[in-house]
Design an enzyme around this catalytic site. Structure first.
Site, PDB file in Angstrom:
ATOM      1  N   GLU A 195       0.852  -1.189   0.000  1.00 47.43           N
ATOM      2  CA  GLU A 195       0.000   0.000   0.000  1.00 47.43           C
ATOM      3  C   GLU A 195       0.891   1.244   0.000  1.00 47.43           C
ATOM      4  OE1 GLU A 195      -2.631   0.737   3.338  1.00 47.43           O
ATOM      5  OE2 GLU A 195      -4.008   1.824   2.061  1.00 47.43           O
ATOM      6  N   MET A 333       0.406  -2.808   8.691  1.00 50.14           N
ATOM      7  CA  MET A 333      -0.271  -2.871   7.397  1.00 50.14           C
ATOM      8  C   MET A 333      -1.222  -4.056   7.375  1.00 50.14           C
ATOM      9  SD  MET A 333      -0.743  -1.751   4.357  1.00 50.14           S
ATOM     10  CE  MET A 333      -1.935  -2.565   3.315  1.00 50.14           C
ATOM     11  N   GLU A 368      -5.873  -2.650  12.553  1.00 48.51           N
ATOM     12  CA  GLU A 368      -5.591  -3.477  11.369  1.00 48.51           C
ATOM     13  C   GLU A 368      -6.616  -4.592  11.199  1.00 48.51           C
ATOM     14  OE1 GLU A 368      -3.681  -2.038   9.512  1.00 48.51           O
ATOM     15  OE2 GLU A 368      -2.534  -0.804  10.900  1.00 48.51           O
ATOM     16  N   GLU A 390      -9.222   4.499   6.375  1.00 51.71           N
ATOM     17  CA  GLU A 390      -8.374   4.907   7.500  1.00 51.71           C
ATOM     18  C   GLU A 390      -9.148   5.635   8.591  1.00 51.71           C
ATOM     19  OE1 GLU A 390      -5.889   3.416   7.855  1.00 51.71           O
ATOM     20  OE2 GLU A 390      -5.151   2.857   5.886  1.00 51.71           O
TER      21      GLU A 390
END
Ligand code: BES
Ligand code: ZN
Length: 932
Positions: A195, A333, A368, A390
């Site tokens: 990403e 991530m 996450e 996000e």
């Protein structure tokens, strides 16, 4: 305070207090109530006003074009063979693709990869293989065009590509990460970070979030290494040509976006658990450290069923791995089924990890894992909607931690960590709307910022409060069901929430996501018999003062109101959909205070009339206002003082009313603002006076807490003790300094090891007032430290050292082999944030080493953080010009907006200093003078 991983992390701090006179903000905050004409909001027109950018200073961006859709992937058969010695890899792609439109070209993303051969085999083509005759790399666009001698006909086929690449050292794409074995041997793992747009560095692909496909991944790895990918292993066999190698084959993934693909090849141990909903969870740690994975495992095992239940949608994969990676640019991530973390965001050692690390690990795991649904199962259609991913994950991570650890009082911490941070950034002219058009990768990198994360999370919190939990969950469930395995845009979420709640969600929310900034709500009151009449108006809040122009934008503002009768209970809710309105609250006696925004949930600042404000202030001293509201009030007033709307002296007086404050988060926010002020006043010759103010303010709470943890204390007491002692020590409070030195000596000599929670404040204190021997000792502790958490703890405070030659030594250390590349930024930031000399030295160091730093981070988001940490604290006009001119000749495309924000902040600081320095000085002198 340092910005670490985009969060406010307070390093420490604070001091003692002399009770003052009751705090009255003598300067009227609201001079008179101005009538603003009612204006109807039309979302598309009014909202366009504030989305206007400062285009005059923006360098031109090259035009960006998304991939053509005439050929698209259905399944990627991908085999990779990394060489952990030569740092190269070989790859074989066999992608099943669909040709929509006959063409003799295929355009894909590809960067830093050499294609050896490419061919196309049409389905049912009887062995016909069409070799590509040309690979035309468009390096700037990170694309390759494969040309074929004849048109590929509409229908299915297999695209075969053999390629090679480098396992780079830039922490993106397919890269190498360095680690030491328990015996001290240096080795490398091969890991991925895709990403936003770096899958194309590992294999040629359609690297856009809406181009989803399934993946069949195989890895050829040394047989003594762990090989992981998104899915579970389905086959493991020796490589036919080399028996030192294994070929590991993973199950087919669900249809997914390229940025979520991951693989890891290295040496790891793990702990394993099973969630109550049947998912196998493993936490992979460096070898010999499996124990340190237990805390994250516990959190993950509780979190999966929590989300399963909250969304009412099961986790769709059979397993999830959480793995700590030594060299890692972001904090973590969310790769589907294989979440990668910095070591410090995953590993907890019961003896050596501090309370704030546990909290951080819990938040990151919660964040996450939320993405596994929100982002992975349903993915944003384009990066413009990144905030959906996000912002949402940054909100729900708190809900999850609140569920797992109710004693953390995490929602109050949200207000200090995310909400106020978003307000600060969004008050700048160089902010941007939550939804922002992006194209080129550098533009995408740039929006991983506090607007997408913290403002995104804050407006979702406001929305959740506006809708209510039940309907919010209903809407979330239907959104996830409707768009699972597909892509969605912001409006799609609004539609589902609107259906579930019957409220005008799209209209309300587009005012917050399509236009930048937020309002300041101006309030005045009048008593009429038993009723209280409130006059409420809105205008755009700017860091330089309220927007007074004609074209002032408007928001749809959910407003709640409470009274002194029951501070915790909302008495009235209204939706302010106009520039001004009048509200009647029934049955409020004249002696009752009225407060707007209980819980500090609405994303706005408030300017009360002086009478209203005065009535609220006793609630700070006697603690009848809720902690989150004490915090919010203080933070609003601090921000108003920076904007020149009230005098900073009034805020100093207000701060003194916090003398009885028991709450950690309230102190933390106050401490942070005092840190900002202290940094500002380091430009003056009365910096010592503000240190004295800090010492006075924090001493009583410091005395109350003492150094020893008492029976029955919890998480927040530990955080508060660290904060207060660090603040006191840094500000030069003698008894704290002496005790810190004594404890540090015992620690170094091995007589009495410092508890993990006391290490940061002690290290900071001894360094701040230390000499070269102190620095050497600290560097030695750094070398000896086995845990990355301890190394980071030391790295972040090294900059506190005062002597110029030692500051230089710290800066040199920042770029040395001893500091992981991702941590260099916080060492330099620590120097810049610690003192006047540090600030200058850090900026010079960044300029002198620009090439190395820029090359190291390849323009990713770490470079933005570095720039912000290095220059944001200046308060002289000419420094804004200097910073601007430096970045005109030293391009950092992903940091363009950050540079503009920093220059704006420098000018704001300079104006603040010019405006208020004398008054602050006089006030600080006067409070010391004996009463006459
Ligand atoms: N998706 C991001 C990771 C990421 C960040 C990728 C920046 C590319 C650029 C991940 O979900 C994330 O948000 N990580 C945070 C930690 C989180 C707890 C806020 C981070 O890395 O700071
Ligand atoms: Zn995230």
């Amino acid at each position: 305070m340092l910005l670490v991983l985009g969060r406010r992390v307070s390093l420490s701090f604070v001091k003692r207090v002399i009770p003052q006179d009751p705090v009255l903000l003598s300067k009227p905050i609201l001079q008179n109530f101005r009538t603003i004409k009612f204006r109807v909001i039309h979302s598309s027109t009014v909202f366009a006003i504030a989305t206007r950018q400062n285009t005059d200073t923006m360098p031109e961006r090259r035009p960006f074009v998304r991939l053509p859709t005439d050929v698209y992937p259905v399944n990627y058969g991908l085999c990779l063979k990394p060489d952990l010695i030569d740092f190269t890899f070989e790859g074989k792609l066999e992608a099943i693709v669909e040709v929509n439109l006959a063409t003799n070209q295929i355009v894909m993303n590809c960067a830093d990869i050499d294609i050896i051969t490419a061919s196309f085999v049409p389905e049912g083509g009887e062995g016909e293989e069409i070799n590509a005759t040309g690979f035309n790399y468009q390096n700037e666009d990170e694309k390759v065009t494969l040309s074929f001698p004849s048109a590929l006909q509409k229908g299915s086929g297999t695209l075969k590509i053999d390629f090679v690449g480098e396992l780079n050292d830039k922490m993106k794409g397919f890269y190498r990460s360095k680690y030491a074995t328990p015996a001290g041997e240096i080795r490398y793992a091969a890991v991925t970070q895709f990403e936003a747009t770096d899958a194309r560095r590992a294999f040629p692909c359609w690297d856009e979030p809406a181009i989803k496909a399934t993946f069949d991944i195989s890895l050829i790895v040394p047989k003594d290494r762990v090989a992981l990918s998104n899915m579970n292993v389905i086959d493991r066999k020796p490589h036919p040509e080399d028996d030192s190698l294994l070929e590991v084959k993973f199950a087919t993934t669900p249809i997914m976006s390229t940025y979520l693909v991951a693989f890891v090849i290295g040496e790891y141990d793990f702990v394993e658990g099973q969630s109550s909903d049947g998912v196998t969870v493993r936490v992979y740690t460096p070898t010999g450290k499996a124990e340190q994975g237990k805390f994250a495992l516990e959190v993950a095992v509780k979190t999966l069923p929590f989300y399963n239940d909250y969304f009412n949608v099961p986790y769709p994969l059979p397993k999830i791995d959480l793995i700590a990676i030594a060299d890692f640019a972001a904090g973590a991530m969310e790769n589907w089924g294989l979440v990668t973390y910095r070591e410090t965001a995953l590993l907890i050692d019961p003896k050596n990890s501090c309370s704030s690390s546990r909290q951080w690990v819990a938040l990151v795991v919660g964040h996450e894992l939320a993405h596994q649904w929100f982002g992975n199962l349903v993915t944003m259609e384009w990066w413009t909607h990144l905030w959906l991913n996000e912002g949402f994950a940054s909100w729900i991570e708190y809900l999850c931690v609140d569920h797992c650890f109710p004693d953390y009082d995490i929602w109050t911490q949200f207000v200090s960590a995310d909400y106020t941070r978003a307000l600060d950034l969004d008050a700048l002219d160089n902010s941007h709307p939550i939804e922002v058009n992006v194209g080129h990768p550098s533009e995408v990198d740039e929006i991983f910022d506090a607007i997408s994360y913290s403002k995104g999370a804050s407006v979702i919190r406001m929305l959740h409060n506006y809708i209510g939990d039940e309907d919010f969950r209903k809407g979330m469930h239907s959104y996830l069901l409707k768009f699972q395995h597909k892509n969605a845009a912001t409006e799609d979420l609004w539609d589902c929430l609107e259906q579930a709640s019957g409220k005008p969600i799209a209209l309300v929310m587009s005012s917050w996501t399509k236009q930048m900034g937020f309002p300041i709500i101006v309030v005045d009151q009048e008593q009429q018999g038993d009723d209280r009449i409130l006059k409420i108006s809105q205008k755009k809040f700017c860091a330089s003062g309220p927007h007074n122009g004609e074209d002032c934008p408007n928001w749809m503002v959910p407003i709640s109101i409470c009274t002194g009768e029951d501070p915790g209970c909302t008495k009235l809710k209204v939706l302010l959909d106009s520039p001004e309105t009048t509200i009647t609250i029934n049955s409020v006696s004249p002696d009752q205070w009225v407060k707007i925004n209980p819980g500090t949930v609405g994303f706005y600042r408030i300017q009360y009339s002086s009478a209203m404000l005065e009535s609220l202030l006793p609630g700070i001293r006697d603690l009848t206002l809720l902690p989150v509201d004490r915090l919010g009030l203080q933070n609003d007033l601090f921000s108003l003082s920076r904007a020149g709307m009230i005098s900073t002296v009034e805020v100093l007086k207000l701060m003194e009313a916090f003398v009885n404050e028991p709450n950690y988060t309230v102190w933390s926010d106050l401490s942070c603002n005092l840190g900002v002020l202290s940094s500002l006043l380091s430009h003056t010759d009365f910096h010592e006076e503000i240190q004295e103010f800090i010492r006075d303010l924090f001493t009583p709470i410091g005395l109350k807490l003492g150094w020893e943890c008492k029976q029955g204390e919890g998480h927040l007491d530990a955080l508060l003790r660290g904060l207060v002692l660090g603040k006191l020590g840094k500000a030069g409070h003698k008894p704290t300094l002496e005790e810190a030195r004594r404890r540090f000596k015992d620690h170094v000599e091995g007589k009495q090891i410092l508890s993990a929670d006391l290490r940061s404040p002690v290290y900071l204190t001894v360094l701040k007032h230390g000499d070269s021997a102190t620095l050497d000792t600290m560097l030695k502790l750094h070398k000896q430290a086995d845990m990355q958490e301890e190394k980071n703890r030391i790295e972040r405070v090294l900059g506190a050292i005062s002597a110029p030659d030692l500051i230089q030594k710290v800066l040199t250390f920042a770029l040395s082999e001893d500091v992981r590349p991702q941590d260099t930024v916080s060492v330099i930031g620590g120097v810049a944030g610690s003192s006047k000399h540090g600030r200058k030295a850090a900026w010079k160091f960044v300029k002198d080493n620009w090439e190395e730093l820029h090359n190291r981070y390849q323009g990713g988001f770490l470079i933005s953080r570095l720039i912000k940490l290095s220059v944001d604290g200046f308060a002289i006009d000419k420094m804004a010009a200097e910073v601007k001119s430096f970045f005109e000749s030293h391009h950092a495309p992903a940091a363009e907006r950050t540079v503009q924000q920093c220059c704006e902040n420098i000018l704001l600081n300079a104006a603040w200093l010019k405006r208020d320095a004398d008054d602050i000085h006089q006030y600080l002198l006067k409070r010391k003078a004996p009463p006459v």
